[in-house]
Design a protein around this motif. Sequence first.
Motif, PDB file in Angstrom:
ATOM      1  N   LEU A 426     -14.523  16.564   2.294  1.00  0.00           N
ATOM      2  CA  LEU A 426     -13.230  16.084   2.775  1.00  0.00           C
ATOM      3  C   LEU A 426     -12.120  16.640   1.908  1.00  0.00           C
ATOM      4  CD1 LEU A 426     -12.007  14.156   4.902  1.00  0.00           C
ATOM      5  CD2 LEU A 426     -12.095  12.361   3.163  1.00  0.00           C
ATOM      6  N   THR A 427     -11.089  17.234   2.541  1.00  0.00           N
ATOM      7  CA  THR A 427      -9.981  17.787   1.764  1.00  0.00           C
ATOM      8  C   THR A 427      -8.996  16.692   1.373  1.00  0.00           C
ATOM      9  OG1 THR A 427      -8.609  18.254   3.713  1.00  0.00           O
ATOM     10  CG2 THR A 427     -10.167  19.971   3.008  1.00  0.00           C
ATOM     11  N   ALA A 428      -8.216  16.989   0.344  1.00  0.00           N
ATOM     12  CA  ALA A 428      -7.216  16.027  -0.128  1.00  0.00           C
ATOM     13  C   ALA A 428      -6.191  15.735   0.958  1.00  0.00           C
ATOM     14  CB  ALA A 428      -6.530  16.573  -1.381  1.00  0.00           C
ATOM     15  N   GLY A 429      -5.795  16.760   1.699  1.00  0.00           N
ATOM     16  CA  GLY A 429      -4.810  16.560   2.757  1.00  0.00           C
ATOM     17  C   GLY A 429      -5.301  15.644   3.847  1.00  0.00           C
ATOM     18  N   ARG A 430      -6.557  15.831   4.263  1.00  0.00           N
ATOM     19  CA  ARG A 430      -7.091  14.988   5.333  1.00  0.00           C
ATOM     20  C   ARG A 430      -7.279  13.557   4.851  1.00  0.00           C
ATOM     21  NH1 ARG A 430      -6.363  13.132   9.701  1.00  0.00           N
ATOM     22  NH2 ARG A 430      -8.108  12.570  11.060  1.00  0.00           N
ATOM     23  N   LEU A 431      -7.744  13.370   3.623  1.00  0.00           N
ATOM     24  CA  LEU A 431      -7.903  12.015   3.100  1.00  0.00           C
ATOM     25  C   LEU A 431      -6.539  11.324   2.984  1.00  0.00           C
ATOM     26  CD1 LEU A 431      -9.654   9.776   2.022  1.00  0.00           C
ATOM     27  CD2 LEU A 431      -9.597  10.852  -0.231  1.00  0.00           C
ATOM     28  N   ALA A 432      -5.508  12.078   2.601  1.00  0.00           N
ATOM     29  CA  ALA A 432      -4.163  11.497   2.520  1.00  0.00           C
ATOM     30  C   ALA A 432      -3.699  11.005   3.889  1.00  0.00           C
ATOM     31  CB  ALA A 432      -3.186  12.522   1.956  1.00  0.00           C
ATOM     32  N   GLU A 433      -4.025  11.763   4.940  1.00  0.00           N
ATOM     33  CA  GLU A 433      -3.666  11.334   6.292  1.00  0.00           C
ATOM     34  C   GLU A 433      -4.403  10.050   6.673  1.00  0.00           C
ATOM     35  OE1 GLU A 433      -4.556  14.581   8.830  1.00  0.00           O
ATOM     36  OE2 GLU A 433      -3.141  15.960   7.870  1.00  0.00           O
ATOM     37  N   ILE A 434      -5.679   9.960   6.310  1.00  0.00           N
ATOM     38  CA  ILE A 434      -6.456   8.753   6.616  1.00  0.00           C
ATOM     39  C   ILE A 434      -5.877   7.546   5.886  1.00  0.00           C
ATOM     40  CG2 ILE A 434      -8.721   7.672   6.323  1.00  0.00           C
ATOM     41  CD1 ILE A 434      -9.934  10.507   6.651  1.00  0.00           C
ATOM     42  N   ILE A 435      -5.534   7.730   4.612  1.00  0.00           N
ATOM     43  CA  ILE A 435      -4.978   6.623   3.826  1.00  0.00           C
ATOM     44  C   ILE A 435      -3.630   6.194   4.388  1.00  0.00           C
ATOM     45  CG2 ILE A 435      -4.052   6.013   1.556  1.00  0.00           C
ATOM     46  CD1 ILE A 435      -6.225   7.788   0.335  1.00  0.00           C
ATOM     47  N   ALA A 436      -2.798   7.168   4.767  1.00  0.00           N
ATOM     48  CA  ALA A 436      -1.486   6.833   5.330  1.00  0.00           C
ATOM     49  C   ALA A 436      -1.638   6.002   6.597  1.00  0.00           C
ATOM     50  CB  ALA A 436      -0.711   8.113   5.625  1.00  0.00           C
ATOM     51  N   SER A 437      -2.647   6.324   7.421  1.00  0.00           N
ATOM     52  CA  SER A 437      -2.897   5.563   8.636  1.00  0.00           C
ATOM     53  C   SER A 437      -3.302   4.125   8.308  1.00  0.00           C
ATOM     54  CB  SER A 437      -3.972   6.249   9.467  1.00  0.00           C
ATOM     55  OG  SER A 437      -4.329   5.481  10.589  1.00  0.00           O
ATOM     56  N   LEU A 438      -4.149   3.960   7.292  1.00  0.00           N
ATOM     57  CA  LEU A 438      -4.577   2.611   6.897  1.00  0.00           C
ATOM     58  C   LEU A 438      -3.419   1.805   6.324  1.00  0.00           C
ATOM     59  CD1 LEU A 438      -8.008   3.468   5.234  1.00  0.00           C
ATOM     60  CD2 LEU A 438      -7.644   2.346   7.436  1.00  0.00           C
ATOM     61  N   LEU A 439      -2.517   2.462   5.605  1.00  0.00           N
ATOM     62  CA  LEU A 439      -1.380   1.759   5.001  1.00  0.00           C
ATOM     63  C   LEU A 439      -0.383   1.281   6.047  1.00  0.00           C
ATOM     64  CD1 LEU A 439      -0.726   3.934   1.822  1.00  0.00           C
ATOM     65  CD2 LEU A 439      -1.453   1.546   1.872  1.00  0.00           C
TER      66      LEU A 439
END
Length: 443
Positions: A426-439
């Motif tokens: 998993l790339t940092a960019g994709r994980l950041a998108e997932i976290i932003a969605s959860l937030l």
Amino acid sequence: MMHRSALSPSTLVGLSDFVGTSLGLHFPPQRLAELERAFVSTARDLGDSDAEECARRLASPDVTRSELDVLAGHLTIGETYFFRENESLRFIAEQIVPELLQARTDARPLRIWSAGCCSGEEPYSIAMLLDSLLPEWRTGNPACPRSIGQAGLPVPHSNIEILATDINSRFLRKAAEAAYSEWSFRQTPPEMRERYFHRRRDGRWQLHARLRRRVTFSSLNLATDPYPAFPALVVIVCRNVLMYFSAERVKDVAEKFHRSLMPGGWLIVSATEAGNPAFSMFRAVPFPGGTLYQKTPPSPLPACGERVRVRGEVRPPDPPPHPNPLPRAGGGEGTGETGETEGKLDPAHHYLLSAVQRESGQPDAAMQSLTRALFLDPGFVLAHFGLAHLELSRGHARQAKRHLRNALGALRAYAHDEIVPQSEGLTAGRLAEIIASLLEEPA
């Protein structure tokens, strides 16, 4: 020889749109360099020396399924292993299937669908767990509290069907062969490997033919192909797949999954993907280490927390008490005092231990292990992320968001297309998108 600048910016943007439409994979502007690297390898495999021309051909209506298969093979990650996130698989084998078999009123097979099955470890893990229980049912063992099926008849193997699909034909060929290296068994109880595999001359482990026949593999593109339309689909397992899709595509797939499942059926995603608002049409059920999703049944069922329990003698073997020993500095693999001490000082050791504890239904121990990992490395992204999911599973949304914000802060140390350590691709960019969605979810 093609280089990283082989594609023009406009071609890359067009290729990103094509990949999103045809494969469902999401490559925003920050991930275009990652897409280009994968496409250069694709063009090379297809025998094209002109990357621009290859990109135009693949994005045209004349693209073939085999060409799409090659492209998908370079864009999808094939990293998996047996009994990954084992607690949710045990929930299928120990709770969902037995209870539905006991309640059945006809002879229709119950179906389980592994969507995005990769090289087969996931559906075969389900098959092994079910097989470890079926002898008890066939003999009418008192561990099963009620008779099975009409007239109390025992349940044959054919009454449970496992369908496994993937977009990557290379993965499917490996799954059909069912021969695996040691790396695929890194979370496998030794007795399960000894029971269901035999060692080949080339050193790999071959799954017994009886188990191979329990799983049917086929090619399916979750973005464009029609979904299986058969009755009695009770479980869909789709883990570590949707995190590569756009938010719109995840919502579309979730809705199709919901339509495919029978009332009361279950959708199981990975801990990384749980909490996505796209699953709002399901009933979210907290579970050790994450969240499960149930299609609302026609009549209320007891909460998951009341159902997840051990059924006496039919419990499959537990995962090992800790991951495989980490190598000592200098390359040794001993388990003496020096190796143990170094393991305790390695944050990755505690993170891996937390995964085993979480899958074994020990959330408190998992939280302690993740806290130790962060003590040793405050920037350990997945330790923050793991704590967030543990808090979410307990219904502590505010605490979970605090850990998510910490994870997002730790991600700033990584380039957008850099692989996050311990994330299995998993790339940092994709994980950041997932976290932003959860937030974005309300606390």
